[in-house]
Design an enzyme around this catalytic site. Structure first.
Site, PDB file in Angstrom:
ATOM      1  N   GLU A 133       0.924  -1.101  -0.011  1.00 20.08           N
ATOM      2  CA  GLU A 133      -0.064  -0.026  -0.176  1.00 20.08           C
ATOM      3  C   GLU A 133       0.874   1.194   0.101  1.00 20.08           C
ATOM      4  O   GLU A 133       1.498   1.565   1.189  1.00 20.08           O
ATOM      5  CB  GLU A 133      -0.787   0.024   0.995  1.00 20.08           C
ATOM      6  N   CYS A 181      -2.222   8.682   2.513  1.00 19.28           N
ATOM      7  CA  CYS A 181      -1.974   8.271   1.200  1.00 19.28           C
ATOM      8  C   CYS A 181      -3.197   8.510   0.366  1.00 19.28           C
ATOM      9  O   CYS A 181      -3.107   8.416  -0.825  1.00 19.28           O
ATOM     10  CB  CYS A 181      -1.648   6.692   1.309  1.00 19.28           C
TER      11      CYS A 181
END
Length: 510
Positions: A262, A296
């Site tokens: 990720e 993110c």
């Protein structure tokens, strides 16, 4: 501070735990953890050694041999109790998240709530580790697939979500029958130590095997590299930059391990002429400045149709003018500090670069000083007019910079801009036009792992699989069927007849 005492955080803390005992290594160096909120020392952590790592993995491997045979619903019961302990310490842990990392108190407590939610989700999942039955081509045969526990799961977490991302991995892995080894970011190790202390109560109450939950705070160049290359750890989940993930994936692949990646995001919101701007504004501003742009899934690009561009620009600048920047523990403030002065420098350098490439800063960009900003980590979020082709716009700057981009014509042109970066995590469109929304969600639409309509890019729910495509890594965590990554898949065939027919009708008489 009372919340530190409640969580068992001492002035000096050890960096390696089996879940029951802390290793007492002190000769590997000492991390002094300074809060970006006020620049004050919170506590320190002694770094763990490679010998500590070896002990933890060995114990975790032995614990797996026991844990994999515990019925999954009973494993779920343990996770349920972890959720109860997190509820008990939610305020204290949420405050520590905010003070150590710098996100707002609401976000800090919200992150702990995510941990609680994933515990609840995992409890239900423990009764749904299902396989499928297939039709065999051979008479009197039954075929099906099933999932077995995988082994030790390593989680390497980032500073921006110091506890939630670990829980997405660890709670699902735990109900799947795996044991856990956590290497947190060295920028925020105290929250991880606090979680380890919370877990200890559940481990003790249930007489769980030592090594079910291990924690190691150590150097990436030594401990981190050992984790990546260790064949005893079949799965490593990495949250971090694209460069960190690229290196990790290569090392893990070389030993035929599994990786969940990720990584970076360069997320965009598209505003078409048929967008509800009143609805879109809160999503844009929160997406861009929430967690000081250090998610993110933060909104980094706003792609606006030319017919509404000037109106949207004026509205955004006005909204930014009302942002309150300061101590994140004060719930009246909207924006806290960046994680450290290195992040501040990256923020300032990005603004210099975008101007050099032809962009224009139309709001913010200053590093704040004076009373309340003594840590040197506070900045005024920036709004910048730019082009998608700029090199700096193509990169992910982990800071509150929002690039305004204009598009002409149909929504397909906006989607092309949206997809025109190497990252592919989160995306969103605001429109009341069904055709535009469906085009955005189609195979020719957003190429991101997350695509939203009339909500922003951040704030993903734990019930859905979380992750992205391209240089975001391609992995998935949290909900949906992400649990399958934490298990090994097996296809089974049973012959309940009295003959042995071979596949494809082959005759082999002996």
């Amino acid at each position: 501070m009372d919340f530190l005492t409640e969580l068992g955080i001492k002035d000096k803390n050890f960096g390696a735990s089996t879940g029951i005992e802390w290793n007492d290594t002190t000769d590997q160096g000492e991390l002094k953890i300074v809060s970006p909120v006020d620049g004050k020392l919170i506590a320190s952590v002694y770094l763990a050694s490679e010998q500590n790592y070896e002990k933890l993995v060995s114990i975790s491997v032995e614990a797996f041999k026991v844990w994999r045979m515990v019925p999954a619903p009973k494993r779920g019961e343990v996770v349920r109790q972890i959720g109860l302990q997190l509820r008990k310490h939610k305020d204290a842990l949420g405050t520590l998240v905010s003070y150590e990392m710098g996100k707002s108190l609401q976000e800090g407590k919200g992150e702990v709530q995510e941990m609680i939610d994933i515990c609840d989700f995992a409890v239900g999942q423990s009764r749904q580790l299902y396989g499928s039955t297939m039709v065999s081509e051979r008479e009197h045969h039954r075929m099906y697939d099933q999932y077995h526990p995988l082994g030790v799961v390593g989680t390497i977490s980032a500073f921006n979500f110091p506890v939630a991302v670990w829980s997405w991995n660890a709670m699902i892995a735990t109900v799947c029958g795996d044991t856990n080894l956590w290497k947190p970011s060295s920028k925020v190790p105290l929250t991880a130590i606090a979680v380890q202390n919370i877990l200890a109560a559940v481990i003790k109450a249930n007489d769980l095997p030592e090594g079910l939950f291990c924690l190691i705070v150590g150097r990436g160049s030594s401990v981190g590299e050992r984790l990546l290359s260790d064949k005893r750890v079949p799965l490593v989940s990495i949250t971090g930059s694209t460069e960190v993930g690229r290196h990790g994936a290569q090392v893990i692949a070389k030993r035929f391990g599994k990786a969940i990646l990720e990584l970076g995001g360069n997320n965009a919101i598209i505003l078409t002429p048929e967008a509800d701007l009143k609805m879109a504004l809160p999503a844009i501003v929160f997406g861009a400045v929430g967690t000081a742009g250090q998610r993110c899934t933060s909104t980094r690009r706003l792609i606006i149709h030319e017919s509404i561009y000037e109106k949207v620009k004026a509205t955004i600048v006005k909204a930014y003018g009302g942002l309150r920047i300061g101590d994140p523990l004060d719930e009246n403030n909207h924006v806290g500090p960046l994680i450290d002065k290195g992040a501040v420098e990256a923020f300032s350098n990005a603004l210099v670069r975008v101007v050099e490439e032809g962009g224009r800063v139309i709001y913010g960009g200053e590093v704040l000083t004076g009373a309340g900003y003594e840590s040197g980590c506070y900045v005024k979020p920036a709004v910048v007019e730019a082009e998608n082709s700029y090199e700096i716009v193509q990169e992910e700057t982990f800071a509150p910079i929002l690039y305004l981009l204009s598009y002409q014509g149909e929504v397909e042109n906006a989607i092309e801009l949206q997809n025109g970066v190497v990252q592919g995590l989160s995306s969103a469109i605001f429109t009341r036009n069904l055709l535009e929304a469906e085009a955005f969600l189609s195979a020719a639409g957003s190429d991101c792992g997350i695509a939203n309509v009339n909500i922003g890019t951040s704030g993903a729910e734990i019930g859905g699989a979380f992750g992205g495509e391209k240089e975001t890594g391609g992995g998935r965590e949290s909900g949906s069927d992400a649990w399958k990554a934490y298990m090994r898949r097996q296809t089974n065939t049973i012959n309940y007849g009295r003959t042995l027919p071979l596949a494809q009708g082959i005759k082999f008489d002996i």
